[in-house]
Design a protein around this motif. Structure first.
Motif, PDB file in Angstrom:
ATOM      1  N   MET A   1      12.163  48.751  37.680  1.00 23.51           N
ATOM      2  CA  MET A   1      12.683  47.447  38.061  1.00 23.51           C
ATOM      3  C   MET A   1      14.202  47.385  38.100  1.00 23.51           C
ATOM      4  SD  MET A   1      10.071  45.209  35.687  1.00 23.51           S
ATOM      5  CE  MET A   1      10.763  43.641  36.208  1.00 23.51           C
ATOM      6  N   GLY A   2      14.880  48.459  37.709  1.00 22.90           N
ATOM      7  CA  GLY A   2      16.334  48.445  37.703  1.00 22.90           C
ATOM      8  C   GLY A   2      16.904  48.363  39.104  1.00 22.90           C
ATOM      9  N   ASP A   3      18.076  47.727  39.214  1.00 26.31           N
ATOM     10  CA  ASP A   3      18.713  47.571  40.519  1.00 26.31           C
ATOM     11  C   ASP A   3      19.724  48.672  40.804  1.00 26.31           C
ATOM     12  OD1 ASP A   3      20.472  46.806  38.581  1.00 26.31           O
ATOM     13  OD2 ASP A   3      21.126  44.953  39.560  1.00 26.31           O
ATOM     14  N   LYS A   4      19.878  49.624  39.869  1.00 23.97           N
ATOM     15  CA  LYS A   4      20.820  50.724  40.061  1.00 23.97           C
ATOM     16  C   LYS A   4      20.051  52.027  40.223  1.00 23.97           C
ATOM     17  CE  LYS A   4      24.447  48.520  37.291  1.00 23.97           C
ATOM     18  NZ  LYS A   4      25.306  48.647  36.084  1.00 23.97           N
ATOM     19  N   PRO A   5      20.549  52.949  41.031  1.00 23.19           N
ATOM     20  CA  PRO A   5      19.854  54.237  41.212  1.00 23.19           C
ATOM     21  C   PRO A   5      19.774  55.009  39.904  1.00 23.19           C
ATOM     22  CG  PRO A   5      22.041  54.302  42.212  1.00 23.19           C
ATOM     23  CD  PRO A   5      21.789  52.876  41.836  1.00 23.19           C
ATOM     24  N   LEU A   6      18.676  55.701  39.696  1.00 22.45           N
ATOM     25  CA  LEU A   6      18.470  56.453  38.463  1.00 22.45           C
ATOM     26  C   LEU A   6      19.175  57.803  38.482  1.00 22.45           C
ATOM     27  CD1 LEU A   6      14.664  55.706  37.947  1.00 22.45           C
ATOM     28  CD2 LEU A   6      16.601  54.644  36.783  1.00 22.45           C
ATOM     29  N   TYR A   7      19.510  58.290  39.667  1.00 22.20           N
ATOM     30  CA  TYR A   7      20.225  59.560  39.778  1.00 22.20           C
ATOM     31  C   TYR A   7      20.863  59.641  41.149  1.00 22.20           C
ATOM     32  CZ  TYR A   7      16.303  61.100  42.651  1.00 22.20           C
ATOM     33  OH  TYR A   7      15.351  61.199  43.646  1.00 22.20           O
ATOM     34  N   HIS A   8      21.815  60.530  41.291  1.00 17.91           N
ATOM     35  CA  HIS A   8      22.388  60.817  42.593  1.00 17.91           C
ATOM     36  C   HIS A   8      22.859  62.267  42.605  1.00 17.91           C
ATOM     37  CE1 HIS A   8      26.049  59.817  40.284  1.00 17.91           C
ATOM     38  NE2 HIS A   8      26.687  60.604  41.129  1.00 17.91           N
ATOM     39  N   VAL A   9      23.076  62.788  43.775  1.00 16.43           N
ATOM     40  CA  VAL A   9      23.494  64.180  43.930  1.00 16.43           C
ATOM     41  C   VAL A   9      24.963  64.220  44.333  1.00 16.43           C
ATOM     42  CG1 VAL A   9      23.127  66.336  45.183  1.00 16.43           C
ATOM     43  CG2 VAL A   9      21.175  64.904  44.569  1.00 16.43           C
TER      44      VAL A   9
ATOM     45  N   ARG B   1      18.903  43.435  27.603  1.00 13.83           N
ATOM     46  CA  ARG B   1      18.823  42.886  28.956  1.00 13.83           C
ATOM     47  C   ARG B   1      19.593  43.770  29.942  1.00 13.83           C
ATOM     48  NH1 ARG B   1      20.261  36.671  29.814  1.00 13.83           N
ATOM     49  NH2 ARG B   1      22.278  37.339  28.988  1.00 13.83           N
ATOM     50  N   TYR B   2      20.728  44.301  29.515  1.00 15.77           N
ATOM     51  CA  TYR B   2      21.552  45.136  30.389  1.00 15.77           C
ATOM     52  C   TYR B   2      20.797  46.391  30.812  1.00 15.77           C
ATOM     53  CZ  TYR B   2      25.638  47.855  31.900  1.00 15.77           C
ATOM     54  OH  TYR B   2      26.523  48.615  32.632  1.00 15.77           O
ATOM     55  N   TYR B   3      20.037  46.965  29.862  1.00 14.83           N
ATOM     56  CA  TYR B   3      19.304  48.195  30.160  1.00 14.83           C
ATOM     57  C   TYR B   3      17.829  47.946  30.479  1.00 14.83           C
ATOM     58  CZ  TYR B   3      23.312  50.958  28.699  1.00 14.83           C
ATOM     59  OH  TYR B   3      24.562  51.514  28.610  1.00 14.83           O
TER      60      TYR B   3
ATOM     61  N   SER C   1      21.719  58.640  35.750  1.00 13.23           N
ATOM     62  CA  SER C   1      22.275  57.389  35.250  1.00 13.23           C
ATOM     63  C   SER C   1      22.189  57.368  33.724  1.00 13.23           C
ATOM     64  CB  SER C   1      21.516  56.192  35.816  1.00 13.23           C
ATOM     65  OG  SER C   1      20.207  56.137  35.262  1.00 13.23           O
ATOM     66  N   LYS C   2      22.881  56.389  33.119  1.00  8.75           N
ATOM     67  CA  LYS C   2      22.874  56.296  31.661  1.00  8.75           C
ATOM     68  C   LYS C   2      21.492  55.953  31.135  1.00  8.75           C
ATOM     69  CE  LYS C   2      27.745  55.119  31.425  1.00  8.75           C
ATOM     70  NZ  LYS C   2      28.747  54.078  31.136  1.00  8.75           N
ATOM     71  N   THR C   3      20.708  55.237  31.911  1.00 10.62           N
ATOM     72  CA  THR C   3      19.343  54.919  31.478  1.00 10.62           C
ATOM     73  C   THR C   3      18.506  56.186  31.361  1.00 10.62           C
ATOM     74  OG1 THR C   3      19.433  52.737  32.516  1.00 10.62           O
ATOM     75  CG2 THR C   3      17.257  53.630  32.047  1.00 10.62           C
TER      76      THR C   3
ATOM     77  N   LEU D   1      24.398  65.564  27.675  1.00  4.95           N
ATOM     78  CA  LEU D   1      25.639  65.353  28.428  1.00  4.95           C
ATOM     79  C   LEU D   1      25.803  63.874  28.792  1.00  4.95           C
ATOM     80  CD1 LEU D   1      25.966  68.460  30.795  1.00  4.95           C
ATOM     81  CD2 LEU D   1      26.792  68.135  28.467  1.00  4.95           C
ATOM     82  N   LEU D   2      25.685  63.033  27.765  1.00  8.57           N
ATOM     83  CA  LEU D   2      25.919  61.606  27.929  1.00  8.57           C
ATOM     84  C   LEU D   2      27.353  61.325  27.493  1.00  8.57           C
ATOM     85  CD1 LEU D   2      24.834  58.765  28.520  1.00  8.57           C
ATOM     86  CD2 LEU D   2      24.082  58.644  26.148  1.00  8.57           C
ATOM     87  N   PRO D   3      28.308  61.229  28.439  1.00  5.51           N
ATOM     88  CA  PRO D   3      29.727  61.068  28.069  1.00  5.51           C
ATOM     89  C   PRO D   3      29.984  59.704  27.433  1.00  5.51           C
ATOM     90  CG  PRO D   3      29.479  61.785  30.370  1.00  5.51           C
ATOM     91  CD  PRO D   3      28.140  61.325  29.901  1.00  5.51           C
ATOM     92  N   VAL D   4      30.857  59.696  26.418  1.00  3.57           N
ATOM     93  CA  VAL D   4      31.242  58.437  25.777  1.00  3.57           C
ATOM     94  C   VAL D   4      32.746  58.184  25.883  1.00  3.57           C
ATOM     95  CG1 VAL D   4      29.294  58.445  24.189  1.00  3.57           C
ATOM     96  CG2 VAL D   4      31.416  59.551  23.509  1.00  3.57           C
TER      97      VAL D   4
END
Length: 523
Positions: free
Chosen positions: A404-412, A339-341, A431-433, A176-179
């Protein structure tokens, strides 16, 4: 109602038109009923099948007439809520309701899932099978072809979910990775008469409060996206058509950049990214990433399409790329993507000048030892032997993004059920990662992970926190990681728990230590 004009005023050509603007959708239930052994032409004529046309001006999807084999009407199809003429406006993926981003929510929502493909997919298939577009194989054969890693550049098909109000395309239905996504424009639809009749017979007093009837209202604020994001979606739409005309079919893994790019392109590309001649990566539509590279007096436009961990296609406006050569600007795009990911790309020292070592935090230089060049043949032989054994760097490379990512890996996210007298239900959205990690594990992980775990005396529901990771070998670790990913589908939030308590990262660090990439402590 048949539209000859989009709501934006753009011209529409209708059902008889062919080309990349025409999209066919086939529900999985219909294909399963026929065991996929139905002709390609017959696919969209099955119950629930439909054809949509994308407006060349605004990118909206317009539902065409229902195609049938005998020309009969199919307006009473119970799988179709709204009929021909309904317009779906292109929207940002972030505006898609949680229904389409959670397996648990999707399976209980009544949304129709299936395969969506453009008219260009027919041409791709004809080339693969050495036939003409009017003599394509059955869907059973096509299904096997699109899942074959050898055909990773055969794009223009997606998994899709079509509900009452949204159309969502995915790279992988198991992830379920939307594009890409579109939402229904209220007032453009013609209701299915059969649906109206059924609703009139329905005496349930709470039916008007059903969640799928209020999802547009809930998402209304998010659907109003800024002009900058609209321009990004338009970039993706135009890039998709450019790729069909002049793309370089790469079909190689992102991390293998040094193996498929020339030393000259590597040198020039790393110099450009080191000196800051690249604009930020923009995620557009259909999974295409867009980057602008400033090279001298020119600004080159680069678009890349990923499928899983493979760079399927790339297109650039420079002369080298037009001549079907991997140019420095494509190298820049790949490095910027890394670098982005927060991924590392290992570039051997003999393929990158010393002055470029500072090029990017996405680039790591592999030191081969200049004092031992006379052993080059022995070293090459040893490396060949090492590559013959399992290599788990594709898994351990996620250590940095996870830590090391600055964005949350998941959220509810909570789906409000108060109107139905039920408590709010929470769904885990990754997250997309993390979705990229899940995608890779499903496609490259241990298919026989359950058998592997049984060999070690472990149950499929074993608690990871009772295991001694430091004593495990790579085979068992890979099986346990695969188990955690598949367990997520039946126990939503399990992977989030593994990320939260550090169990997943510990297993990845152990894999890295076994591969000899870094000390067990990792980075």
């Amino acid at each position: 109602m048949v539209r000859r004009q989009c709501v934006c005023g753009g011209p529409l050509k209708g059902l008889r038109h062919t080309g990349p603007e025409m999209f066919g959708f086939i529900p999985s239930s219909s294909l399963a009923h026929y065991n996929y052994d139905c002709s390609f032409e017959m696919g969209v004529t099955l119950p629930g099948g439909r054809v949509l046309e994308q407006c060349p001006n605004c990118g909206a999807m317009v539902l065409c007439e229902y195609p049938t084999l005998d020309g009969s009407l199919r307006g009473d199809d119970p799988l179709i809520t709204y009929g021909p003429g309904t317009v779906y406006e292109q929207c940002d993926i972030d505006a898609v309701p949680v229904t389409y981003r959670s397996f648990r929510a999707l399976m209980s929502s009544g949304v129709t899932g299936g395969i969506m493909y453009s008219g260009a997919f027919r041409t791709n298939l004809a080339e693969v099978f050495g036939t003409t577009e009017d003599k394509l194989p059955s869907w059973k054969v096509v299904k096997d072809a699109v899942r074959d890693p050898m055909h990773n550049t055969m794009d223009e098909w997606w998994y899709a979910s079509i509900g009452r109000n949204f159309i969502v395309l995915y790279e992988n239905s198991k992830v379920l990775l939307p594009v890409s996504a579109w939402h229904r424009i209220p007032g453009t639809e013609i209701k299915n008469a059969n649906i109206v009749r059924i609703n009139e017979l329905n005496t349930d007093p709470l039916r008007v409060h059903a969640l799928d009837t209020v999802e547009m209202t809930i998402s209304e604020q998010a659907l109003d996206i800024p002009d900058e994001r609209r321009r990004a979606l338009a970039l993706g739409n135009s890039a998709r058509k450019r790729m069909l005309d002049s793309a370089i079919h790469v079909g190689r893994k992102l991390r293998d950049l040094p193996q498929w790019a020339s030393p000259e392109s590597l040198e020039r590309g790393t110099a450009l990214i080191r000196d800051g001649h690249v604009d930020s990566l923009i995620e557009t539509a259909f999974g295409i990433r867009h980057i602008e590279v400033h090279d001298g007096e020119r600004t080159e436009q680069v678009d890349i399409l990923m499928r899983h961990d493979v760079l399927a296609k790339a297109v650039c406006t420079c002369a080298d790329a037009q001549a079907k050569r991997i140019c420095p600007h494509i190298v820049v795009a790949v490095l910027e993507m890394a670098r982005y990911y927060s991924f590392r790309i290992l570039i051997p020292q003999d393929r990158l000048p010393v002055r470029s070592h500072r090029s990017s935090d996405a680039v790591a230089v592999e030191d081969q030892g200049d004092n031992y060049n006379h052993y080059v043949d022995v070293v090459a032989m040893v490396r060949e032997e090492r590559n013959a054994r399992p290599d788990y760097r594709w898994l351990s490379s996620f250590i940095e993004p996870f830590t090391m990512g600055d964005k949350p890996l998941y959220h509810v996210e909570f789906m409000d059920s108060a109107v139905m007298g039920l408590p709010s239900v929470g769904y885990c959205v990754y997250s997309k990662t993390v979705l990229g990690f899940i995608d890779l594990v499903i496609n490259r992980g241990d298919e026989d992970y359950l058998d592997t775990m049984r060999d070690y005396g472990l149950d499929k529901d074993v608690h990871l926190d009772i295991l001694n990771v430091d004593s495990m070998d790579a085979r068992l670790l890979c099986a346990l990681i695969t188990m955690a990913v598949y367990r997520e589908r039946r126990n939503e939030g399990f992977l989030a728990e593994c990320l939260e308590n550090g169990q997943l990262v510990r297993m990845l660090r152990r894999l890295r230590a076994l591969d000899g990439e870094a000390p067990q402590g990792g980075q």
